[in-house]
Design a protein around this motif. Structure first.
Motif, short mmCIF file in Angstrom:
data_model
loop_
_atom_site.label_atom_id
_atom_site.label_comp_id
_atom_site.label_asym_id
_atom_site.label_seq_id
_atom_site.Cartn_x
_atom_site.Cartn_y
_atom_site.Cartn_z
N LEU A 189 0.47 -1.13 0.36
CA LEU A 189 -0.24 0.18 -0.02
C LEU A 189 0.54 1.43 0.25
N GLY A 190 2.28 1.31 0.44
CA GLY A 190 3.14 1.92 0.69
C GLY A 190 2.69 3.42 1.10
N LEU A 191 2.01 2.71 3.01
CA LEU A 191 1.08 3.77 3.89
C LEU A 191 2.73 4.28 3.87
N PRO A 192 2.02 5.44 5.08
CA PRO A 192 3.39 5.62 5.85
C PRO A 192 3.42 5.79 6.97
N PHE A 193 4.92 5.40 7.54
CA PHE A 193 5.46 4.98 8.93
C PHE A 193 6.38 5.54 9.17
N GLU A 194 6.03 5.74 10.79
CA GLU A 194 7.19 6.75 11.77
C GLU A 194 8.19 6.23 12.64
N GLY A 195 9.18 6.67 12.89
CA GLY A 195 9.70 5.52 13.54
C GLY A 195 10.36 4.21 13.26
N LYS A 196 11.58 3.23 14.03
CA LYS A 196 12.49 2.86 12.98
C LYS A 196 12.28 1.43 13.57
N MET A 197 12.15 0.34 12.84
CA MET A 197 12.64 -0.64 13.34
C MET A 197 13.42 -1.40 13.99
N GLY A 198 13.50 -2.28 14.81
CA GLY A 198 15.01 -2.92 15.06
C GLY A 198 15.73 -2.15 16.25
N VAL A 199 14.99 -1.55 17.08
CA VAL A 199 15.74 -0.84 17.73
C VAL A 199 16.80 -1.38 18.86
N GLY A 200 16.25 -3.09 19.19
CA GLY A 200 16.88 -3.71 20.33
C GLY A 200 16.65 -4.99 19.75
#
Length: 584
Positions: A189-200
């Motif tokens: 879908l190409g939806l907008p995301f904020e933040g980050k994956m894999g921080v720990g």
């Protein structure tokens, strides 16, 4: 021509997908749910089940709520979060959690007819999935989503049968992506995301061992082990979680996210278990192990056209606060009734725009809260002298110093008490669980101002009938004497109008508008000598309207509109409200 046709295709059978399928099937909406695996959840990942989620199960039927309660560990066993050097070692402190503090317990009892509990996902998911299938959901396991194309009239989705390797197509009016934290639906879908994956990085170690001698005197869901060298996902400690009292457990242990995930061998698992339990001779039955990443990421918009995402596909966060499956199931409760109304021709497709407007802010809130809860362990580390450094001997001396008879040790003890008490924002955040108030086109406020929160909005639930808020629960009484919750008068896929003596014109107006719009509207007049009575006066205090006023409650228990008194033309007012809410 597609190989299969249905009204709604749901990708994923986790808490979000199975709940959505069950709610759609309960409303008579044809739906197909697919799961890329041959099994439902095979690890007890999610487990904290809050009151709002139990209300969704209650809405599915008393038998569904009862089955969940039967399999769950009750609230009293969720108990007091324990902080210790090991289960066999010295205890550092504890706090009453999950509504077990007497004052918090009173708020829980006042807020809902349902009780918080601990229900591992290995039990919750089959309950929801079974309910869906029993009520008409078609299900296909070992079937993965490949791609989709949508047009003005529907969505054509390509799926792959993983047993045969053959692709097939599904034509549906709508597509729901409940396909987890690595959602392909969201990606496509190409939806907008904020933040980050894999921080720990973290690992789970699931095992059986009778640990009752260490915990029976202090029942809890979570035992936090603070010791030099312990680390979990950057938090700085090990966690021993009760899965089944008191012989099935899940250890959460960290690894360096900048390194490859470790191979969790039986030897490693046994060593970690012995370290955290504090028993060098402990024998465990290893049931499974896996690694996972701590995420801090959410969708700022959760739909595009006829395709929607929910659950972990939309909000990706650590398990802090126990919000994951709860928010996922509540996503389904929000979307399912809207899809049902549109599919049945009772609402315009514009109603569906309210899904993202209402749930995306919740996604942001809970991802922020869960990650903030991790940071709030900092004062505990600081009080114990565990903040920074790798000198294990020094850390151990700092921890032991709190038992000294010195002014510094007294200050350390006070700091530790305050730091542990502050964790109520993670382990007793009743307001985070219950204070969801929506603002969208599916709510009509008529300019009424949102009431302020008089207490901390994260810790305390603030009931109100302001449009957009959840209907307050109070006990009212049938003429037979049987008590029922105000929530039980509503929901079950339909709108409800609540009024009192002198408001009978609202009932007549609801019948008129119902016939005009082809929309069922349930009505209740609450008062003396009526079918529903308010013997305690609790409803009169909670409703925030006059006897002749009315509340219009959506199928998901949230207020769509309210009128303080009887309108000059009740039918005209209801017609205006329902056309607005339903985008008609």
């Amino acid at each position: 021509m597609a190989d299969i046709e249905t009204d709604v295709l749901v990708v994923g059978t986790g808490p979000a997908g199975s709940a959505t399928a069950a709610l759609l099937a309960s409303s008579g909406v044809a739906n197909l749910v697919v799961n890329r695996y041959r099994w439902l959840s095979n690890t007890p990942r999610a487990h904290i089940t809050n009151q709002r989620t139990m209300e969704v199960l209650r809405d599915l039927g008393p038998e569904v709520e009862a089955e969940a309660v039967m399999h769950a560990s009750p609230q009293e066993l969720m108990g007091e979060n324990v902080f210790c050097e090991s289960l066999a070692g010295e205890e550092l402190g504890r706090m009453k959690s999950w509504g077990t503090d007497p004052l918090s317990k009173a708020e829980h009892l006042q807020s809902s007819p349902s009780f918080m509990n601990d229900l591992p996902q290995t039990f919750m998911e089959p309950i929801l999935f079974k309910t869906a299938c029993a009520r008409g959901t078609q299900a296909r396991m070992s079937t993965e989503y490949v791609s989709h194309v949508q047009d003005a009239d529907g969505v054509t989705t390509t799926c792959r049968d993983r047993l045969s390797g053959k692709d097939f197509t599904v034509r549906s009016k709508f597509l729901v992506g409940a396909d987890g934290g690595n959602s392909l639906v969201a990606e496509h879908l190409g939806l907008p995301f904020e933040g980050k994956m894999g921080v720990g990085g973290s690992m789970n170690i699931l095992f059986r061992a009778d640990l009752s001698k260490y915990v029976a005197h202090r029942p809890s869901v979570l035992y936090w082990v603070m010791q030099p060298g312990a680390d979990v996902g950057g938090i700085g400690m090990g966690l021993v979680r009760m899965v089944r009292p008191w012989n099935e457990w899940l250890i959460v242990w960290g690894y360096d996210i900048n390194q490859p995930p470790p191979d969790v061998t039986p030897e490693l698992a046994t060593g970690v278990a012995r370290q955290l339990v504090g028993d060098p001779e402990l024998k465990i039955e290893l049931l499974g192990a896996n690694t996972w990443t701590v995420n801090n990421c959410f969708a700022t918009h959760m739909q595009k056209g006829r395709v929607f995402i929910m659950g972990d596909a939309a909000h990706r966060h650590p398990p802090s606060n126990g919000l994951g499956s709860n928010t996922s199931i509540q996503d389904g409760f929000n979307l399912a009734w809207k899809l049902a109304k549109v599919v049945k021709g009772q609402a315009g497709i514009g109603l569906l725009d309210s899904y993202s407007a209402e749930r995306a802010p919740i996604a942001r809130q809970i991802v922020t809260r869960a990650n903030q809860s991790i940071a709030e362990f900092g004062p505990i580390f600081e009080a114990l002298g565990m903040d920074g450094g790798v000198d294990h001997d020094k850390i151990q001396r700092n921890m032991e110093a709190r038992a000294d008879a010195t002014p510094a040790a007294e200050a350390q003890r006070e700091a530790l008490r305050k730091a542990i008490a502050f964790k109520k924002y993670e382990f007793d955040a009743h307001g985070v669980e219950m204070n969801q108030r929506y603002a969208s086109g599916a709510v009509v406020t008529d300019g009424q101002r949102e009431p302020a929160f008089e207490k901390d909005r994260e810790l305390h639930y603030a009931p109100t009938t302001w449009p957009g808020a959840r209907l307050p629960h109070v006990w009212v009484f049938e003429r037979s004497g049987r008590k029922v919750s105000t929530l039980d008068l509503c929901g079950h896929g339909e709108f409800t109008l609540l009024t009192g003596i002198g408001g009978e014109a609202w009932v007549a107006a609801a019948e008129t508008v119902s016939a005009e719009l082809g929309l069922p509207i349930r009505t209740h007049v609450i008062g003396p000598r009526r079918a529903i009575e308010d013997h305690t006066g609790d409803w009169a205090r909670a409703r925030e309207i006059r006897d002749a006023g009315c509340l219009v409650v959506r199928p998901d228990h949230h207020l769509a509109w309210r009128s303080e008194t009887l309108a000059a033309d009740p039918a005209a007012e209801l017609r205006r409200v329902f056309k607005s809410v339903l985008a008609r």
